[in-house]
Design a protein around this motif. Sequence first.
Motif, mmCIF file in Angstrom:
data_model
loop_
_atom_site.group_PDB
_atom_site.id
_atom_site.type_symbol
_atom_site.label_atom_id
_atom_site.label_comp_id
_atom_site.label_asym_id
_atom_site.label_seq_id
_atom_site.Cartn_x
_atom_site.Cartn_y
_atom_site.Cartn_z
ATOM 1 N N GLU A 1 0.842 -1.191 0.000
ATOM 2 C CA GLU A 1 0.000 0.000 0.000
ATOM 3 C C GLU A 1 0.879 1.243 0.000
ATOM 4 O OE1 GLU A 1 -3.873 -0.019 2.289
ATOM 5 O OE2 GLU A 1 -2.715 -1.455 3.464
ATOM 6 N N GLY A 2 0.254 2.370 -0.318
ATOM 7 C CA GLY A 2 0.932 3.650 -0.163
ATOM 8 C C GLY A 2 1.758 4.104 -1.344
ATOM 9 N N SER B 1 2.878 6.378 -4.263
ATOM 10 C CA SER B 1 2.678 7.811 -4.465
ATOM 11 C C SER B 1 2.190 8.090 -5.883
ATOM 12 C CB SER B 1 3.982 8.561 -4.219
ATOM 13 O OG SER B 1 4.935 8.243 -5.232
ATOM 14 N N ASP C 1 -6.421 12.444 -2.421
ATOM 15 C CA ASP C 1 -6.913 11.879 -1.160
ATOM 16 C C ASP C 1 -7.351 10.425 -1.287
ATOM 17 O OD1 ASP C 1 -8.987 12.509 -2.811
ATOM 18 O OD2 ASP C 1 -10.246 13.450 -1.276
ATOM 19 N N ARG D 1 -5.943 6.169 -1.840
ATOM 20 C CA ARG D 1 -4.810 5.287 -1.591
ATOM 21 C C ARG D 1 -4.571 4.411 -2.818
ATOM 22 N NH1 ARG D 1 -6.011 3.244 4.644
ATOM 23 N NH2 ARG D 1 -6.542 5.322 5.490
ATOM 24 N N ARG D 2 -3.330 3.949 -2.926
ATOM 25 C CA ARG D 2 -2.966 3.122 -4.081
ATOM 26 C C ARG D 2 -2.168 1.904 -3.616
ATOM 27 N NH1 ARG D 2 -3.253 8.517 -6.052
ATOM 28 N NH2 ARG D 2 -1.508 9.014 -4.685
ATOM 29 N N ALA E 1 -6.236 1.902 -7.328
ATOM 30 C CA ALA E 1 -6.528 3.045 -6.460
ATOM 31 C C ALA E 1 -7.891 2.838 -5.811
ATOM 32 C CB ALA E 1 -6.516 4.343 -7.260
ATOM 33 N N ASN F 1 -13.692 -0.487 0.814
ATOM 34 C CA ASN F 1 -12.755 0.171 -0.097
ATOM 35 C C ASN F 1 -13.428 0.349 -1.451
ATOM 36 O OD1 ASN F 1 -10.477 -0.008 1.815
ATOM 37 N ND2 ASN F 1 -10.641 -2.203 1.428
ATOM 38 N N VAL G 1 -5.178 -5.857 1.506
ATOM 39 C CA VAL G 1 -5.807 -4.627 1.985
ATOM 40 C C VAL G 1 -7.017 -4.991 2.840
ATOM 41 C CG1 VAL G 1 -6.944 -2.481 1.324
ATOM 42 C CG2 VAL G 1 -5.023 -3.343 -0.041
#
Length: 279
Positions: A11-12, A14, A38, A40-41, A51, A63, A87
């Motif tokens: 996760e996370g 950028s 805003d 998450r990926r 995403a 999600n 996730v």
Amino acid sequence: MKQQYLGDWREGLSAAQCRPLIQHYGRQSSAYFNLQSDVRRFGDPRLGFVAYAPVSTLFGRVNIVFANPVCAPSIQPLLLGQCLEQVPGQFLFSGIDDNVTGDLRSLGFTINAMGTEFRVRIPEFDTVGRDKKQLRHAGNLGRRCQLRVLEQQAREVDTEQMEHISRRWRQHKRVRNHELRLLTRPPVFSDEWGVRRFYAYDRSDRLLGYVFFDPFFENGEVVGYTANILRQDMEQSPSGLLDFIILEAMECFHREGIEYLSLGISPLHNIEAIPATIR
């Protein structure tokens, strides 16, 4: 024997890590929506990502995935499986197309149609015919009302004017207090990677409206743009202004060899039954 690379899933990721992936695999017209600040990926910066936006509900975390996974088709089943496994929470997929539904069915998901994307092939587009009379009327606004459309960088345009038009525009919409997100992308009034911006002015150089176009790609090349942000001064601008801006932008894209223009998803349009059986 060389060991096969199985991915460094996490996760996370950028936005900067995901841009090269979008440029190579972002074939969907809403692929750029994955860069919203805003969300998450999850994924691997070498292979692809999903995403999503986590939402707290009475039934726990859900999600919301709002676009196709961005990856090679051969990687997609692995990416989806890893995302669902690693996730936490339940998943709701929306804004996806037929390239994804088959893999989701095999993972136990039920699929329902939610609407239709309107996509125009620019080289074949014209405004001939009775059903396009309104577009011809809009296309003549420049001559009739002495308007002009300029493609500009955001830094060349007064931010306060843009934001004022946007705020007043929202007052005429059902959702007035905040910008929509996920299945669309909120406006950003600063320059962004790959985004094209077209602004309409009257003869006194007053800004009347604008359309922001997000790119989508195939094999590293831009093949189309999505008309994502459309705003106009509802009190001062003539009827058809946004159509006029889009038509002027299409002329520019046509000269550049761009193939597609997407007008986004129309929810509930042309809904058809989908077989419930898993194939």
